[in-house]
Design an enzyme around this catalytic site. Sequence first.
Site, PDB file in Angstrom:
ATOM      1  N   CYS A  49      45.462  43.916  47.802  1.00 33.76           N
ATOM      2  CA  CYS A  49      46.161  43.527  46.575  1.00 33.76           C
ATOM      3  C   CYS A  49      47.518  44.206  46.471  1.00 33.76           C
ATOM      4  O   CYS A  49      48.444  43.664  45.862  1.00 33.76           O
ATOM      5  CB  CYS A  49      45.315  43.846  45.344  1.00 33.76           C
ATOM      6  N   HIS A  64      43.401  48.745  41.434  1.00 33.99           N
ATOM      7  CA  HIS A  64      43.804  47.362  41.718  1.00 33.99           C
ATOM      8  C   HIS A  64      45.254  47.134  41.297  1.00 33.99           C
ATOM      9  O   HIS A  64      45.698  47.601  40.253  1.00 33.99           O
ATOM     10  CB  HIS A  64      42.891  46.400  40.952  1.00 33.99           C
TER      11      HIS A  64
END
Length: 477
Positions: A113, A424
């Site tokens: 990510c 994340h």
Amino acid sequence: MPSFKVKVKWGRELFTDIDVNTDEEPILFKAQLFALTGVEPERQKVMCKGGILKDDQWNLQLKDGAVVLLMGSRENVPEVPTTPIKFIEDMNEAETATAMRLPAGLTNLGNTCYMNATIQCLKAVPELRTALNNFTSDGSDTLSAAFSISSGMKSVFAQMDKGATVTPIVLLQALHRASPQFAQTGENGTFRQQDANECWSEILKMLQQNLLPIRQEPSTNNAQKTKHGSFIEQFFGGTFEVKMSSEEVPDESATITTENFLQLSCFISMEVKYMQSGLKSKMMEPLVKKSETLGRDARYIRTYLVSRLPAYLTVQFVRFQYKGKEGINAKVLKDIKFPIDFDAFELCTPELQNKLCPMRSKFKELEDKSMELEVSKPHSVKDDEAEKKYEQFWFDDDLGSNNSGYYTLQAVLTHKGRSSSSGHYVAWVRSSNDIWFKFDDDDVTSVSTEEILRLSGGGDWHCAYVLLYGPKRLEKL
């Protein structure tokens, strides 16, 4: 009441021998006229001898042969579609993206990510998209890491323009070759999470080696053009003027040097609450070094001022601090407010400030004229369909610079979690005005500016980590 045969005149058309039954509701006569002309009842005005027919009452004096005037326009009847209608649930991924007008997402290949968010933010720069699209090789360096990254970015951008989710495996492999730290795996064999800002810096460093600067067209004033070594330096690179002086040694002249940068750092401390103060906090710092004049250590002040502003200004929030005992980059969660529109004037040298003033005056003139128009025509509707034209945002002698000091936020890269090696990363990219897109790997949704401002930190929600500002555009009047 009796029935009559009347003539109905509608525009240039005349309908004769039309039956009117006044024992029925007038709305039924209007329905009859709709069948004849296509003018819907609510759009009809039916008149005879100056009177206007009501929907619930026959208030017209009719007789056989009377001329009834119909006023009203019909709406175009929808044409039969040339291609069969397809519902969302029957569409494939590419067709769905086109129908919903959502840009392409990127597949997470296992804790990637950080790379996906970086790519989405950089794609917000139109000049970079053009530079990559024009990128070619002379065949001499096709095995280099820089070429692999550049061609990989070009390929990914081209695939993303088609609208479907892209799997950036080739670019990931190129990144692993360029910087093996990104290829580290955990105990279960999956890739480890990495620092998105390090990925951002590595990609720009590779692009810097391959993307040539854009040639500037000759200007009328014959000014000496600033020469740049690469496109990245031209549009993303700024310059600091670094001044070293000491009050202890007044006879010693200050030394002035220059340093190039590709991003500014917003340092976070107990006192810092806003991005502007975080940027300024380290631009003047004391230090101790040996004075050649005194022959001993003396206290000096080192100041940094910007002498060249790039068109696209990257700001990194220094949110991670290494903790030796735990062996991790722990995250500073503090709420640091950042602006949608940013003015870098205070960070600049006096010389650059003087150069910025003419364009800043134009912005002020436009603001004053806009206020006058708002007062004189408060309800006027602006024609959004007309193509807007803008003043150039760079100095005549330096394509890729910023000639006003004004910036508008284009993209935000956020982190959710407690350390740079976990959590994340997500990209938030401006589409137009108040509409933004949230790129959570392959999940793309639209959000508003209000949600962007909530990314300032203060908890476990997404915190702004890297901001990308573009030049604020001045519309031509």
